[in-house]
Design an enzyme around this catalytic site. Structure first.
Site, short mmCIF file in Angstrom:
data_model
loop_
_atom_site.label_atom_id
_atom_site.label_comp_id
_atom_site.label_asym_id
_atom_site.label_seq_id
_atom_site.Cartn_x
_atom_site.Cartn_y
_atom_site.Cartn_z
N THR A 126 66.65 -1.49 98.42
CA THR A 126 66.03 -2.49 97.55
C THR A 126 64.74 -3.03 98.15
O THR A 126 64.58 -3.06 99.37
CB THR A 126 67.04 -3.64 97.32
OG1 THR A 126 66.37 -4.71 96.66
CG2 THR A 126 67.59 -4.17 98.64
N ASP A 127 63.86 -3.53 97.28
CA ASP A 127 62.64 -4.18 97.76
C ASP A 127 62.95 -5.52 98.45
O ASP A 127 62.09 -6.08 99.14
CB ASP A 127 61.64 -4.38 96.62
CG ASP A 127 62.17 -5.23 95.47
OD1 ASP A 127 63.33 -5.65 95.51
OD2 ASP A 127 61.39 -5.47 94.51
N GLU A 128 64.17 -6.03 98.27
CA GLU A 128 64.50 -7.34 98.85
C GLU A 128 64.51 -7.32 100.38
O GLU A 128 64.50 -8.38 101.01
CB GLU A 128 65.86 -7.82 98.34
CG GLU A 128 65.85 -8.03 96.85
CD GLU A 128 67.05 -8.80 96.34
OE1 GLU A 128 67.73 -9.47 97.13
OE2 GLU A 128 67.30 -8.72 95.14
N TYR A 153 72.98 -10.56 101.22
CA TYR A 153 72.87 -9.24 100.58
C TYR A 153 71.71 -8.45 101.15
O TYR A 153 71.88 -7.31 101.63
CB TYR A 153 72.71 -9.40 99.05
CG TYR A 153 72.17 -8.16 98.38
CD1 TYR A 153 72.93 -7.01 98.28
CD2 TYR A 153 70.87 -8.14 97.84
CE1 TYR A 153 72.42 -5.85 97.69
CE2 TYR A 153 70.35 -7.00 97.25
CZ TYR A 153 71.14 -5.86 97.17
OH TYR A 153 70.63 -4.72 96.59
N LYS A 157 71.44 -4.87 103.35
CA LYS A 157 70.71 -3.68 102.90
C LYS A 157 69.66 -3.30 103.95
O LYS A 157 69.46 -2.12 104.24
CB LYS A 157 70.05 -3.93 101.54
CG LYS A 157 71.00 -4.07 100.37
CD LYS A 157 71.85 -2.84 100.12
CE LYS A 157 71.06 -1.68 99.56
NZ LYS A 157 71.95 -0.55 99.15
P1 NAD Z 1 76.64 -2.28 91.07
O1 NAD Z 1 77.20 -3.48 91.73
O2 NAD Z 1 76.49 -2.25 89.59
O3 NAD Z 1 77.50 -0.99 91.47
C1 NAD Z 1 78.00 -0.76 92.77
C2 NAD Z 1 79.02 0.37 92.69
O4 NAD Z 1 79.45 0.66 94.04
C3 NAD Z 1 80.26 0.03 91.89
O5 NAD Z 1 80.62 1.12 91.06
C4 NAD Z 1 81.32 -0.22 92.95
O6 NAD Z 1 82.64 0.05 92.51
C5 NAD Z 1 80.88 0.73 94.05
N1 NAD Z 1 81.35 0.34 95.39
C6 NAD Z 1 81.25 -0.90 95.95
N2 NAD Z 1 81.82 -0.87 97.19
C7 NAD Z 1 82.25 0.40 97.41
C8 NAD Z 1 82.88 1.04 98.50
N3 NAD Z 1 83.19 0.38 99.63
N4 NAD Z 1 83.17 2.36 98.39
C9 NAD Z 1 82.87 3.05 97.26
N5 NAD Z 1 82.27 2.48 96.18
C10 NAD Z 1 81.96 1.16 96.25
O7 NAD Z 1 75.23 -2.02 91.79
P2 NAD Z 1 73.86 -1.48 91.18
O8 NAD Z 1 73.10 -2.62 90.63
O9 NAD Z 1 74.14 -0.30 90.35
O10 NAD Z 1 73.13 -1.05 92.54
C11 NAD Z 1 73.33 0.26 93.07
C12 NAD Z 1 72.50 0.41 94.33
O11 NAD Z 1 71.12 0.22 94.04
C13 NAD Z 1 72.85 -0.59 95.43
O12 NAD Z 1 72.79 0.07 96.67
C14 NAD Z 1 71.74 -1.63 95.33
O13 NAD Z 1 71.51 -2.24 96.58
C15 NAD Z 1 70.58 -0.77 94.91
N6 NAD Z 1 69.52 -1.47 94.16
C16 NAD Z 1 69.83 -2.21 93.06
C17 NAD Z 1 68.80 -2.80 92.31
C18 NAD Z 1 69.12 -3.62 91.07
O14 NAD Z 1 68.21 -4.13 90.44
N7 NAD Z 1 70.37 -3.74 90.62
C19 NAD Z 1 67.48 -2.67 92.72
C20 NAD Z 1 67.20 -1.92 93.86
C21 NAD Z 1 68.23 -1.31 94.56
O1 TDX Z 2 71.88 -16.87 85.67
C1 TDX Z 2 70.89 -16.57 86.35
N1 TDX Z 2 69.75 -17.32 86.25
C2 TDX Z 2 68.61 -17.04 86.95
O2 TDX Z 2 67.60 -17.75 86.82
C3 TDX Z 2 70.90 -15.43 87.24
C4 TDX Z 2 72.13 -14.59 87.39
C5 TDX Z 2 69.74 -15.16 87.94
N2 TDX Z 2 68.63 -15.94 87.82
C6 TDX Z 2 67.41 -15.57 88.55
C7 TDX Z 2 67.56 -15.26 90.01
C8 TDX Z 2 66.48 -14.21 90.24
O3 TDX Z 2 65.23 -14.83 90.48
O4 TDX Z 2 66.96 -14.34 87.94
C9 TDX Z 2 66.41 -13.46 88.92
C10 TDX Z 2 67.19 -12.16 88.93
O5 TDX Z 2 68.48 -12.44 89.43
P1 TDX Z 2 69.58 -11.30 89.71
O6 TDX Z 2 69.84 -10.56 88.45
O7 TDX Z 2 70.71 -11.92 90.43
O8 TDX Z 2 68.75 -10.28 90.64
P2 TDX Z 2 68.05 -10.44 92.08
O9 TDX Z 2 68.65 -11.51 92.89
O10 TDX Z 2 66.57 -10.46 91.84
O11 TDX Z 2 68.48 -9.01 92.73
C11 TDX Z 2 68.47 -7.80 91.94
O12 TDX Z 2 67.36 -7.01 92.24
C12 TDX Z 2 67.34 -6.40 93.51
C13 TDX Z 2 69.76 -7.01 92.15
O13 TDX Z 2 70.87 -7.83 91.86
C14 TDX Z 2 69.84 -6.47 93.55
O14 TDX Z 2 70.98 -5.63 93.69
C15 TDX Z 2 68.60 -5.65 93.82
O15 TDX Z 2 68.58 -5.22 95.15
#
Ligand code: NAD
Ligand code: TDX
Length: 343
Positions: A126-128, A153, A157
């Protein structure tokens, strides 16, 4: 020369982004078989990959920390694409333990398995890991930006990225890393910002905005994330990191107001809630390296259109998100202090 995998493991392939990648591979790369390794935590849902051909996709329910399981399933695969993680910042603040275990120990176990069996790894991050930028900073994150994670988190990562770099250099594990910005699209868990607000509005509840709502996220459609990961897996240089983003910076309040408009609600028809501790101000990705070296381009460049399609998907797929909604809001109720604009 291009890497041409035939048998891949996708960890976390029942989550939001991993399942999109599985569907992307099934739709676009008919020669590839996918083994999904997923623990099915609260965030994993087998429905996300339901209906895919059984001869193309196999689901193994298990934990990436389980070394014996990895010894059984990793041999015979050409690559692991590693999505499995605890992924929600708010959860990591409430209880960091599972983030340490899955994100750090889990990545360590996968690296060791890749080392034992000579398997290629693509690590999805992630960019975080780069911390945040000021709203008026002209800079964006690049592959050279120093790591400065803010939350439990993002610190786990960042740790997992460091392990991958060390295993690549010391043990010669053939690994690449990608750091992507905020994803949106169908199948995202209702705990995350966009699906939470959409499903609140479907339920007639008010959306919840943290802090002053001016925090900026750099949105990318999850299908563009998948195409970028495939490009890096097959054409990326071993040992390299690639940033993935689609020039999608938006403030939270602007995104929320676009969602409110889609529901015919007024621009102030939401609740301000207490800010997230340590809340990152702004993320912004410079994806030049990925575009220049691998020729990748996003297909979903119209955020308003992508958001409208996402709203429509949640309206049409209530049976998918309904089972998780009440428990998610109950959990939020214990960590948020509501301050209504109407009070
Ligand atoms: P998510 O929470 O929707 O899915 C995570 C999945 O991993 C689930 O299916 C869960 O059951 C599985 N999992 C968790 N722990 C496990 C374990 N110990 N063994 C096997 N499986 C396990 O997450 P997401 O939003 O789809 O993110 C996927 C990946 O992308 C993550 O690595 C996250 O850091 C990265 N990422 C997410 C975002 C975003 O915006 N959501 C952005 C950049 C990177
Ligand atoms: O109810 C809400 N109200 C609100 O203002 C929630 C759930 C979030 N927020 C804000 C927090 C953040 O500034 O919205 C923004 C986005 O929040 P999230 O969906 O929790 O995402 P963020 O914390 O930015 O992280 C996401 O992007 C990077 C993913 O959850 C991560 O897995 C990924 O790495």
């Amino acid at each position: 020369m291009e890497f041409e995998p035939k048998n891949i493991i996708v960890t976390g392939g029942c989550g939001f982004i991993g399942s999109n990648f599985v569907r992307h591979v099934v739709d676009n790369h008919p020669e590839v078989h996918v083994t999904v390794l997923d623990k099915l935590t609260y965030a994993g849902n087998p429905e996300n990959i339901a209906g895919l051909p059984a001869d193309r996709v196999e689901l193994v329910v298990g934990d990436i920390c389980d070394e014996d399981l990895l010894d059984r399933i990793v041999p015979g695969h050409d690559a692991i694409v590693h999505y499995a993680a605890e992924s929600h910042n708010d959860n990591s603040i409430a209880d960091p333990g599972p983030f340490l275990r899955t994100n750090v120990e889990g990545t360590f176990r996968l690296l060791e398995a890749c080392r034992r069996f000579g398997v290629r790894l693509h690590h999805v991050s992630t960019d975080e890991v780069y911390g945040d930028l000021a709203l008026d900073d002209p800079a964006r994150f690049t592959e050279e930006t120093p790591y400065r994670p803010s939350s439990p988190y993002s610190s786990t990562k960042a740790s997992s990225d460091m392990l991958v770099r060390a295993w690549a250099r010391t043990f010669g594990v053939r690994a690449t890393i990608s750091n992507c910005s905020n994803n949106y699209g169908p199948y995202q868990h209702v705990e995350k910002f966009i699906p939470r607000q959409i499903t609140n509005l479907i339920d007639g509840a008010r959306p919840k905005l943290y802090g002053d709502g001016l925090n900026v996220r750099d949105w990318i459609h999850t299908e563009d994330h998948s195409s970028a990961v495939w490009a890096i897996l097959t054409q990326g240089r071993i040992g390299e990191t690639y940033l993935i983003g689609a020039d999608g910076e938006r403030s939270n309040i602007d995104v929320l107001r676009a969602i409110l408009e889609a529901f015919g609600r007024g621009p102030d028809d939401f609740d301000w809630v207490r800010d997230r501790p340590g809340h990152d101000r702004r993320y912004a990705i410079d994806p030049s390296k990925l575009r220049r070296e691998l020729g990748w381009e996003p297909a979903h460049t119209d955020f308003a259109e992508g958001l409208a399609e996402t709203v429509a998907w949640y309206r049409e797929h209530e049976a998918w998100w309904r089972p998780a909604k009440a428990a998610t809001e109950y959990h939020y109720g214990s960590i948020e202090c509501y301050i209504s604009l109407r009070d």
